[in-house]
Design a protein around this motif. Structure first.
Motif, PDB file in Angstrom:
ATOM      1  N   ARG A   1       0.846  -1.186   0.000  1.00 28.21           N
ATOM      2  CA  ARG A   1       0.000   0.000   0.000  1.00 28.21           C
ATOM      3  C   ARG A   1       0.884   1.239   0.000  1.00 28.21           C
ATOM      4  N   TYR A   2       0.457   2.269  -0.712  1.00 29.75           N
ATOM      5  CA  TYR A   2       1.278   3.464  -0.865  1.00 29.75           C
ATOM      6  C   TYR A   2       1.287   4.326   0.401  1.00 29.75           C
ATOM      7  N   MET A   3       2.425   4.981   0.622  1.00 28.20           N
ATOM      8  CA  MET A   3       2.522   6.013   1.651  1.00 28.20           C
ATOM      9  C   MET A   3       3.255   7.217   1.056  1.00 28.20           C
ATOM     10  N   VAL A   4       3.020   8.388   1.638  1.00 23.15           N
ATOM     11  CA  VAL A   4       3.596   9.644   1.146  1.00 23.15           C
ATOM     12  C   VAL A   4       4.735  10.062   2.064  1.00 23.15           C
ATOM     13  N   VAL A   5       5.912  10.325   1.463  1.00 23.04           N
ATOM     14  CA  VAL A   5       7.097  10.638   2.259  1.00 23.04           C
ATOM     15  C   VAL A   5       7.881  11.779   1.620  1.00 23.04           C
ATOM     16  N   ALA A   6       8.662  12.450   2.439  1.00 19.58           N
ATOM     17  CA  ALA A   6       9.641  13.437   1.997  1.00 19.58           C
ATOM     18  C   ALA A   6      10.666  13.576   3.119  1.00 19.58           C
ATOM     19  N   SER A   7      11.710  14.327   2.864  1.00 18.06           N
ATOM     20  CA  SER A   7      12.754  14.496   3.879  1.00 18.06           C
ATOM     21  C   SER A   7      12.280  15.455   4.974  1.00 18.06           C
ATOM     22  N   PRO A   8      12.864  15.365   6.176  1.00 15.91           N
ATOM     23  CA  PRO A   8      12.524  16.331   7.229  1.00 15.91           C
ATOM     24  C   PRO A   8      12.770  17.765   6.781  1.00 15.91           C
ATOM     25  N   ALA A   9      13.837  17.996   6.008  1.00 14.38           N
ATOM     26  CA  ALA A   9      14.143  19.356   5.547  1.00 14.38           C
ATOM     27  C   ALA A   9      13.052  19.879   4.617  1.00 14.38           C
ATOM     28  N   TYR A  10      12.523  19.005   3.755  1.00 13.41           N
ATOM     29  CA  TYR A  10      11.453  19.454   2.850  1.00 13.41           C
ATOM     30  C   TYR A  10      10.215  19.845   3.649  1.00 13.41           C
ATOM     31  N   TRP A  11       9.790  18.980   4.583  1.00 11.46           N
ATOM     32  CA  TRP A  11       8.584  19.295   5.350  1.00 11.46           C
ATOM     33  C   TRP A  11       8.785  20.561   6.185  1.00 11.46           C
ATOM     34  N   ALA A  12      10.004  20.762   6.716  1.00 11.04           N
ATOM     35  CA  ALA A  12      10.270  21.965   7.502  1.00 11.04           C
ATOM     36  C   ALA A  12      10.164  23.215   6.645  1.00 11.04           C
ATOM     37  N   ALA A  13      10.588  23.124   5.396  1.00 14.46           N
ATOM     38  CA  ALA A  13      10.585  24.292   4.511  1.00 14.46           C
ATOM     39  C   ALA A  13       9.216  24.566   3.910  1.00 14.46           C
ATOM     40  N   HIS A  14       8.425  23.523   3.651  1.00 12.57           N
ATOM     41  CA  HIS A  14       7.180  23.689   2.894  1.00 12.57           C
ATOM     42  C   HIS A  14       5.915  23.389   3.696  1.00 12.57           C
ATOM     43  N   GLY A  15       6.064  22.855   4.890  1.00 11.32           N
ATOM     44  CA  GLY A  15       4.905  22.536   5.701  1.00 11.32           C
ATOM     45  C   GLY A  15       4.380  21.131   5.435  1.00 11.32           C
ATOM     46  N   VAL A  16       3.704  20.572   6.425  1.00  8.32           N
ATOM     47  CA  VAL A  16       3.151  19.219   6.330  1.00  8.32           C
ATOM     48  C   VAL A  16       1.687  19.305   5.898  1.00  8.32           C
ATOM     49  N   PRO A  17       1.295  18.605   4.837  1.00  2.84           N
ATOM     50  CA  PRO A  17      -0.112  18.664   4.394  1.00  2.84           C
ATOM     51  C   PRO A  17      -1.037  18.003   5.410  1.00  2.84           C
ATOM     52  N   GLY A  18      -2.131  18.674   5.719  1.00  2.04           N
ATOM     53  CA  GLY A  18      -3.098  18.115   6.660  1.00  2.04           C
ATOM     54  C   GLY A  18      -4.126  17.216   6.000  1.00  2.04           C
ATOM     55  N   ARG A  19      -4.280  17.382   4.674  1.00  2.00           N
ATOM     56  CA  ARG A  19      -5.219  16.568   3.907  1.00  2.00           C
ATOM     57  C   ARG A  19      -4.561  16.195   2.583  1.00  2.00           C
ATOM     58  N   PRO A  20      -5.016  15.093   1.953  1.00  5.83           N
ATOM     59  CA  PRO A  20      -4.434  14.717   0.661  1.00  5.83           C
ATOM     60  C   PRO A  20      -4.492  15.828  -0.381  1.00  5.83           C
ATOM     61  N   LYS A  21      -5.597  16.584  -0.429  1.00  4.09           N
ATOM     62  CA  LYS A  21      -5.767  17.627  -1.447  1.00  4.09           C
ATOM     63  C   LYS A  21      -4.648  18.660  -1.372  1.00  4.09           C
ATOM     64  N   TYR A  22      -4.107  18.874  -0.172  1.00  5.45           N
ATOM     65  CA  TYR A  22      -3.058  19.877  -0.002  1.00  5.45           C
ATOM     66  C   TYR A  22      -1.750  19.464  -0.675  1.00  5.45           C
ATOM     67  N   LEU A  23      -1.629  18.211  -1.080  1.00  4.54           N
ATOM     68  CA  LEU A  23      -0.438  17.779  -1.821  1.00  4.54           C
ATOM     69  C   LEU A  23      -0.310  18.515  -3.149  1.00  4.54           C
ATOM     70  N   GLU A  24      -1.427  19.038  -3.659  1.00  7.64           N
ATOM     71  CA  GLU A  24      -1.393  19.782  -4.918  1.00  7.64           C
ATOM     72  C   GLU A  24      -0.603  21.083  -4.789  1.00  7.64           C
ATOM     73  N   GLN A  25      -0.346  21.508  -3.564  1.00  6.86           N
ATOM     74  CA  GLN A  25       0.445  22.717  -3.332  1.00  6.86           C
ATOM     75  C   GLN A  25       1.932  22.407  -3.157  1.00  6.86           C
ATOM     76  N   HIS A  26       2.294  21.131  -3.265  1.00  7.94           N
ATOM     77  CA  HIS A  26       3.664  20.710  -3.021  1.00  7.94           C
ATOM     78  C   HIS A  26       4.356  20.270  -4.313  1.00  7.94           C
ATOM     79  N   VAL A  27       5.675  20.179  -4.246  1.00  6.09           N
ATOM     80  CA  VAL A  27       6.481  19.650  -5.348  1.00  6.09           C
ATOM     81  C   VAL A  27       6.481  18.132  -5.212  1.00  6.09           C
TER      82      VAL A  27
END
Length: 335
Positions: free
Chosen positions: A162-188
């Motif tokens: 099953r899929y999971m969504v991941v990124a580095s701690p530095a990326y989440w610190a710089a861009h914020g953690v999405p609270g909902r799946p739809k917010y992934l559209e605001q991310h790289v």
């Protein structure tokens, strides 16, 4: 009733999600499997399977029973293999075709255990990305993800990821953690092109009765075979990945990649399959390897603490070489 045989038939019927699939693996008739499972249901006084249009699905009682029997069945399998290894010394070369994602995520770490058990079997591991006839010529056993259509081969489902969504701690610190799946559209995000050529840019999740999708975009798309490129970029903080839950365990366990949306679950669970010609299981070294990879994925299921059942082939895969989002958009316009 032969309880051990009934449990063996039950395990395979659950893995294959059909009596016919279990019968094909066992080399027995479909009625033989159905009769054994029905007798087990009667003996236990519970309903083990729901019969649906999509195949068999374990009931809650059936899943609990199979999980409780799992350790005993695993010990019995180990005892059987030890007995066989004493009476028959397996030797020779076995050619195994495997997709890179399975080799990296599951198989590589387990291979020394197979070698310790069968030291005179030489494995020839080859890269295979799909089950087309030319791709598996000369291969004894093939491990592939997805929904293979090789009608002349036995296809045994080993498990699912099953899929999971991941990124580095530095990326989440710089861009914020999405609270909902739809917010992934605001991310790289870094979508991967599947084996069939389609870009997997629609990431869909569920939480209880909620269902939500994100159409993700990024500055780079790569093929399924080059997913390691994306992993390196994600570790360096350059974007968000969607990966199978067993593929990047070292990076996640070490903290190099951090999972988000943990209260949501991907609606896609990709099956893992072992393919082989009908007569291959009669070759002892091939049968030993097929059973061994079954153990590897059974161990993964136990580590998860709950079974993951492979989902059906996504509708967007009917139109290869495009984007999953193109198919979704057309489907919405037609409704």
């Amino acid at each position: 009733m032969d309880k051990l045989r009934a449990l063996h038939y039950l395990g395979l019927a659950a893995a294959e999600r059909s009596f016919s699939g279990a019968a094909r693996v066992l080399g027995v008739s479909v009625p033989a499997v159905a009769k054994m499972v029905t007798a087990l249901e009667k003996d236990l006084g519970i309903k083990i399977f729901h019969r649906t249009t999509h195949g068999l699905a374990l009931t809650a009682a059936g899943a609990n029973y199979l999980e409780a029997c799992g350790p005993a069945l695993a010990r019995l399998d180990d005892a059987d293999e030890q007995a066989r290894s004493v009476s028959v010394r397996l030797k020779g070369t076995l050619v195994v075709g495997v997709q890179h994602v399975i080799a990296r995520g599951c198989l590589t770490a387990a291979l020394p255990r197979f070698h310790a058990r069968y030291p005179e079997v030489d494995l020839d591991i080859r890269s295979v990305e799909h089950e087309a006839r030319g791709a598996v010529d000369g291969v004894d056993v093939t491990l592939v993800l997805g929904w293979p259509k090789a009608e002349d081969l036995v296809c045994r489902r080993l498990g699912a990821g099953r899929y999971m969504v991941v990124a580095s701690p530095a990326y989440w610190a710089a861009h914020g953690v999405p609270g909902r799946p739809k917010y992934l559209e605001q991310h790289v995000c870094l979508p991967i092109r599947g084996i069939d050529g389609a870009v997997m840019d629609v990431w869909t999740f569920s939480r209880g009765e909620e269902r939500e999708s994100a159409i993700v975009r990024g500055w780079l798309t790569t093929s399924h075979a080059h997913r390691d490129l994306f992993i390196e970029l994600a570790l360096a903080g350059h974007g968000v990945l969607r990966v199978l839950d067993w593929f990047n365990r070292p990076e996640v366990m070490s903290g190099g990649l951090v999972q988000v949306l943990t209260d949501w679950e991907s609606t896609e669970a990709v099956p893992v399959n072992v393919l082989y010609a009908p007569g291959v299981r009669r070759v002892p070294r091939a049968r030993a390897f097929i059973d061994f990879v079954g153990e590897v994925f059974a161990d993964l299921e136990r580590d998860r603490g709950r079974p993951v059942i492979g989902t059906e082939r996504p509708a967007w895969m009917r139109r290869p070489h495009g984007r999953a989002s193109d198919f979704e958009s057309r489907a919405l316009r037609s409704n």
